[in-house]
Motif scaffolding. Sequence first.
Motif, mmCIF file in Angstrom:
data_model
loop_
_atom_site.group_PDB
_atom_site.id
_atom_site.type_symbol
_atom_site.label_atom_id
_atom_site.label_comp_id
_atom_site.label_asym_id
_atom_site.label_seq_id
_atom_site.Cartn_x
_atom_site.Cartn_y
_atom_site.Cartn_z
ATOM 1 N N TYR A 217 -5.594 0.454 -5.856
ATOM 2 C CA TYR A 217 -4.178 0.491 -5.499
ATOM 3 C C TYR A 217 -3.809 -0.628 -4.534
ATOM 4 C CZ TYR A 217 -4.006 5.135 -7.628
ATOM 5 O OH TYR A 217 -4.061 6.171 -8.517
ATOM 6 N N VAL A 218 -2.634 -1.212 -4.776
ATOM 7 C CA VAL A 218 -2.132 -2.265 -3.901
ATOM 8 C C VAL A 218 -2.067 -1.780 -2.453
ATOM 9 C CG1 VAL A 218 -0.097 -3.677 -3.367
ATOM 10 C CG2 VAL A 218 -0.858 -3.423 -5.746
ATOM 11 N N SER A 219 -1.654 -0.537 -2.264
ATOM 12 C CA SER A 219 -1.495 0.004 -0.914
ATOM 13 C C SER A 219 -2.801 -0.060 -0.130
ATOM 14 C CB SER A 219 -1.003 1.453 -0.968
ATOM 15 O OG SER A 219 -1.938 2.256 -1.668
ATOM 16 N N GLN A 220 -3.915 0.192 -0.784
ATOM 17 C CA GLN A 220 -5.184 0.207 -0.074
ATOM 18 C C GLN A 220 -5.674 -1.195 0.239
ATOM 19 O OE1 GLN A 220 -6.521 2.957 -2.895
ATOM 20 N NE2 GLN A 220 -6.712 4.623 -1.450
ATOM 21 N N PHE A 221 -5.405 -2.138 -0.652
ATOM 22 C CA PHE A 221 -5.741 -3.527 -0.335
ATOM 23 C C PHE A 221 -4.824 -4.064 0.760
ATOM 24 C CE2 PHE A 221 -7.717 -3.103 -4.522
ATOM 25 C CZ PHE A 221 -8.970 -3.651 -4.267
ATOM 26 N N ASP A 222 -3.551 -3.666 0.728
ATOM 27 C CA ASP A 222 -2.642 -4.035 1.822
ATOM 28 C C ASP A 222 -3.165 -3.493 3.148
ATOM 29 O OD1 ASP A 222 -0.926 -5.310 0.096
ATOM 30 O OD2 ASP A 222 0.729 -3.886 0.317
ATOM 31 N N ALA A 223 -3.566 -2.220 3.160
ATOM 32 C CA ALA A 223 -4.072 -1.601 4.389
ATOM 33 C C ALA A 223 -5.342 -2.289 4.881
ATOM 34 C CB ALA A 223 -4.344 -0.112 4.153
ATOM 35 N N GLY A 224 -6.131 -2.838 3.951
ATOM 36 C CA GLY A 224 -7.351 -3.552 4.318
ATOM 37 C C GLY A 224 -7.123 -5.015 4.617
ATOM 38 N N LYS A 225 -5.848 -5.422 4.741
ATOM 39 C CA LYS A 225 -5.468 -6.798 5.090
ATOM 40 C C LYS A 225 -5.899 -7.808 4.030
ATOM 41 C CE LYS A 225 -4.020 -5.063 8.980
ATOM 42 N NZ LYS A 225 -2.574 -4.736 9.134
ATOM 43 N N VAL A 226 -5.955 -7.394 2.775
ATOM 44 C CA VAL A 226 -6.257 -8.309 1.675
ATOM 45 C C VAL A 226 -4.934 -8.881 1.168
ATOM 46 C CG1 VAL A 226 -7.217 -8.541 -0.649
ATOM 47 C CG2 VAL A 226 -8.318 -7.022 1.015
ATOM 48 N N PRO A 227 -4.728 -10.191 1.226
ATOM 49 C CA PRO A 227 -3.456 -10.768 0.775
ATOM 50 C C PRO A 227 -3.197 -10.470 -0.698
ATOM 51 C CG PRO A 227 -4.803 -12.400 1.930
ATOM 52 C CD PRO A 227 -5.679 -11.213 1.701
ATOM 53 N N ARG A 228 -1.961 -10.266 -1.038
ATOM 54 C CA ARG A 228 -1.642 -9.973 -2.432
ATOM 55 C C ARG A 228 -1.931 -11.157 -3.346
ATOM 56 N NH1 ARG A 228 3.751 -6.107 -2.256
ATOM 57 N NH2 ARG A 228 2.960 -4.690 -0.637
ATOM 58 N N GLU A 229 -2.073 -12.353 -2.755
ATOM 59 C CA GLU A 229 -2.441 -13.525 -3.552
ATOM 60 C C GLU A 229 -3.835 -13.385 -4.160
ATOM 61 O OE1 GLU A 229 -1.223 -13.721 -0.417
ATOM 62 O OE2 GLU A 229 0.819 -14.280 -1.058
ATOM 63 N N LYS A 230 -4.626 -12.472 -3.596
ATOM 64 C CA LYS A 230 -5.967 -12.226 -4.149
ATOM 65 C C LYS A 230 -5.905 -11.357 -5.395
ATOM 66 C CE LYS A 230 -8.345 -13.983 -0.568
ATOM 67 N NZ LYS A 230 -9.675 -14.549 -0.421
ATOM 68 N N GLY A 231 -4.735 -10.832 -5.705
ATOM 69 C CA GLY A 231 -4.576 -10.037 -6.914
ATOM 70 C C GLY A 231 -4.520 -10.939 -8.131
ATOM 71 N N ILE A 232 -5.365 -10.697 -9.114
ATOM 72 C CA ILE A 232 -5.395 -11.556 -10.306
ATOM 73 C C ILE A 232 -4.749 -10.886 -11.517
ATOM 74 C CG2 ILE A 232 -7.399 -12.855 -9.517
ATOM 75 C CD1 ILE A 232 -9.147 -11.181 -11.367
#
Length: 291
Positions: A217-232
């Motif tokens: 989930y995007v929310s969990q990557f956001d919470a982990g400070k992973v930039p959305r640019e890392k989404g492929i």
Amino acid sequence: MTQQDFTIRKKNNWPWLVALVAVIIIAGLGWHFIAQQRQTVTFSTTLKVHFEPAMAGEQRLIEYVGEHIAPDYGIKLEAVGLQDPVQADRAVAAGEYAATVYQHQWWLKQVVDANKFELTPAIPLFQWAFGIYSDRYGAIDQLPQGAEIVVPNDGANQGQALWLLQRIGLIGLDPAVEPRTAKLKDINSNPHNFNFKELDLLTMPRALNSVDAAIGYVSQFDAGKVPREKGILFPPAPKTFASQLVIGTPYLADENIEKLRQAFADPRLQQWLKETSDPLVKGVLVPVSAD
């Protein structure tokens, strides 16, 4: 040799029968008490609605409804964070909370099947943005042969990840299995020889730099400070995984529970999801789609 006088006495089983009857009576009284307790639960106009603390967007959604919509229906909302989702479902089934907003139908089925809770999904509220992230590659078609891919370790969300990979043609699943509930063992075609690893959703962001890709989930990557640019890859969120307003089945006819359902069904909520600029919601919780 002298003959000893003795008497054969039949073993008396009545104490065991009494104990068994007592256990049955106590159990019956217990169930009767629970049933009576459920029947006497009534909800005030202030209703507790559960969200997962790790999902900040859920809290914002409850707060929006509480501030802008619920007063029109004569109720107030209190957002309650409880990290253990199964305990939250237990509290809803017991009438301690009015509802939860965190789960889609496949997760709910998993919880109900395991715990026999009496819960009803009332209405779909939003769809979770879900995607594939990578620290090493910029596009899905760059993933190499034998790539190590992390998928959720819980059954309901693992099914969503595998169904996503099947929909884009990267794996095949056993056609005898409902694809949205598939497990790793149900993969029957893996032409790229991907190596799948299971992890808890909350740990995925920390593991991203040690694998080729992770699905969650995007929310969990956001919470982990992973930039959305890392989404492929961010595919459209399917309605089948829409998060539901889940209510305890015995309380569906309660006057204030019905007002709660009407408040969350108010079209202003879907309009807010579409237009909001709140970074905890935008691109994380999306409006419910037509299919």
